[in-house]
Write an enzyme that holds these catalytic residues in place. Structure first.
Site, PDB file in Angstrom:
ATOM      1  N   GLY A   4       0.818  -1.214   0.000  1.00  0.00           N
ATOM      2  CA  GLY A   4       0.000   0.000   0.000  1.00  0.00           C
ATOM      3  C   GLY A   4       0.845   1.255   0.000  1.00  0.00           C
ATOM      4  N   ALA A   5       1.941   1.243  -0.766  1.00  0.00           N
ATOM      5  CA  ALA A   5       2.923   2.333  -0.690  1.00  0.00           C
ATOM      6  C   ALA A   5       2.608   3.510  -1.599  1.00  0.00           C
ATOM      7  CB  ALA A   5       4.316   1.791  -1.034  1.00  0.00           C
ATOM      8  N   ASN A   6       1.486   3.476  -2.298  1.00  0.00           N
ATOM      9  CA  ASN A   6       1.188   4.572  -3.212  1.00  0.00           C
ATOM     10  C   ASN A   6       0.443   5.723  -2.543  1.00  0.00           C
ATOM     11  OD1 ASN A   6      -1.028   2.404  -3.466  1.00  0.00           O
ATOM     12  ND2 ASN A   6      -2.050   4.241  -4.238  1.00  0.00           N
ATOM     13  N   GLY A  29      -1.099   7.535   1.548  1.00  0.00           N
ATOM     14  CA  GLY A  29      -1.227   7.514   2.997  1.00  0.00           C
ATOM     15  C   GLY A  29       0.031   7.139   3.747  1.00  0.00           C
ATOM     16  N   GLY A  48       1.624   4.282   3.991  1.00  0.00           N
ATOM     17  CA  GLY A  48       2.591   3.500   3.247  1.00  0.00           C
ATOM     18  C   GLY A  48       3.472   4.368   2.372  1.00  0.00           C
ATOM     19  N   SER A  95      -4.674  -1.334  14.536  1.00  0.00           N
ATOM     20  CA  SER A  95      -5.463  -0.137  14.837  1.00  0.00           C
ATOM     21  C   SER A  95      -6.002  -0.238  16.250  1.00  0.00           C
ATOM     22  CB  SER A  95      -6.635  -0.036  13.852  1.00  0.00           C
ATOM     23  OG  SER A  95      -7.613   0.891  14.293  1.00  0.00           O
ATOM     24  N   TYR A 111     -14.123  -4.723  10.505  1.00  0.00           N
ATOM     25  CA  TYR A 111     -12.825  -4.049  10.568  1.00  0.00           C
ATOM     26  C   TYR A 111     -12.113  -4.397  11.872  1.00  0.00           C
ATOM     27  CZ  TYR A 111      -9.409  -0.223  10.874  1.00  0.00           C
ATOM     28  OH  TYR A 111      -8.253   0.506  11.014  1.00  0.00           O
TER      29      TYR A 111
END
Length: 295
Positions: free
Chosen positions: A21-23, A25, A27, A138, A164
């Site tokens: 998820g590095a694209n 936020g 990440g 979280s 979640y």
């Protein structure tokens, strides 16, 4: 334990990090910071176009590769394409309270993406891991419970936030059992987890209801930006913390420096962690590599 900040980041030259998820936020911030301090960073993203766009805004040794955590075939293909040692694995990507959906393999979308996808990825990469695995959880884990009779929400009315919470509790149980197994085989790899506190990222999409929208506005007003939220993840990745640690921002309203923090009683349940591990192995077809001592 000394205070952690960007100014205390060590030189990471010669190390390789994989960030899911590095694209965007958290990440994206983690990838940028790691690369700026000398690490080779693999941006593991579902959309390679967005990944390439993010990489162009960073400096350093960056490699964009496709990874869809909601598809175990994609997870396997990604892992097979990593043929170099990996020092840091940051299991960061995730979903928060979307409408009911299913992964390519039929799992409830949040459990399948947030937990099972990262569970499979970690086990597949373990033979090449050398330093640390960080899985982002979280504070929402405190509301979660693991319903083994209906992990995929096929019998109960779907509640997005409850799902979640289950996935984020699963992240912590996975970390605890992974670290126990690593220690048992004498590995030098540590498994840690982190939460960003109230961080304003793209997970915080405004809900439709008036009451929910009011709560959302209050939540986002108190939230810090992704730059601050990422500090806990980075500290869990390279800070001097014991294996199994859970790191988050300390202080009032979780606005302080990153530190080792507490977790729910359920997240400390070793029997629950082992049971979840066994179920996750069956669901993903992956397991802790026998006879291999990573690190």
């Amino acid at each position: 334990m000394t205070s952690f900040s960007l100014s205390s980041m060590p030189d990471l030259s010669g190390r390789t990090a994989v960030v899911t998820g590095a694209n965007s936020g958290l990440g994206r911030v983690c990838a940028r910071v790691l690369a700026a301090h000398g690490a080779r960073v693999v941006l593991a993203v579902r959309d390679p176009t967005k990944g390439a766009e993010a990489a162009r805004a960073m400096s350093g040794d960056l490699d964009v590769r496709t990874l869809d955590l909601a598809d175990l075939a994609s997870v396997r293909a990604f892992a097979e394409g990593i043929d170099e040692p990996v020092d840091l694995l940051l299991n960061n990507a995730g979903l928060m309270a979307p409408p009911l959906g299913r992964t390519a393999d039929g799992f409830e979308l949040q459990f399948g993406t947030n937990h099972l996808g990262h569970f499979a990825l970690t086990n597949l990469l373990l033979p090449r891991l050398r330093k640390r695995v960080v899985t982002v959880s979280s504070t929402g884990h405190r509301t979660g419970s693991i319903d083994f009779s209906d992990l995929n929400w096929e019998r109960r009315p779907y509640r997005a936030m409850a799902a979640y919470g289950q996935s984020k509790l699963a992240n912590l149980l996975f970390t605890a059992e992974l670290d126990r197994r690593l220690t048992e085989v004498g590995s030098q790899v540590r498994a840690t987890s982190a939460h960003p506190g109230l961080a304003a990222t793209n997970l915080l999409r405004a809900p439709s209801g008036r009451r929910e929208a009011l709560g959302h506005r209050l939540f986002t007003a108190l939230a810090r930006d992704a730059e601050h939220g990422a500090m806990s993840i980075l500290f869990a990745a390279i800070g001097d913390v014991p294996g199994g640690s859970y790191v988050g921002p300390a202080g009032v309203l979780q606005r302080g420096a990153p530190a080792v923090v507490g977790r729910s009683r359920a997240a400390r349940d070793g029997d629950l962690a082992r049971r979840l591990w066994d179920v996750s192995e069956r669901l993903t077809g992956t397991s802790f590599p026998v006879g291999v001592v990573p690190g």
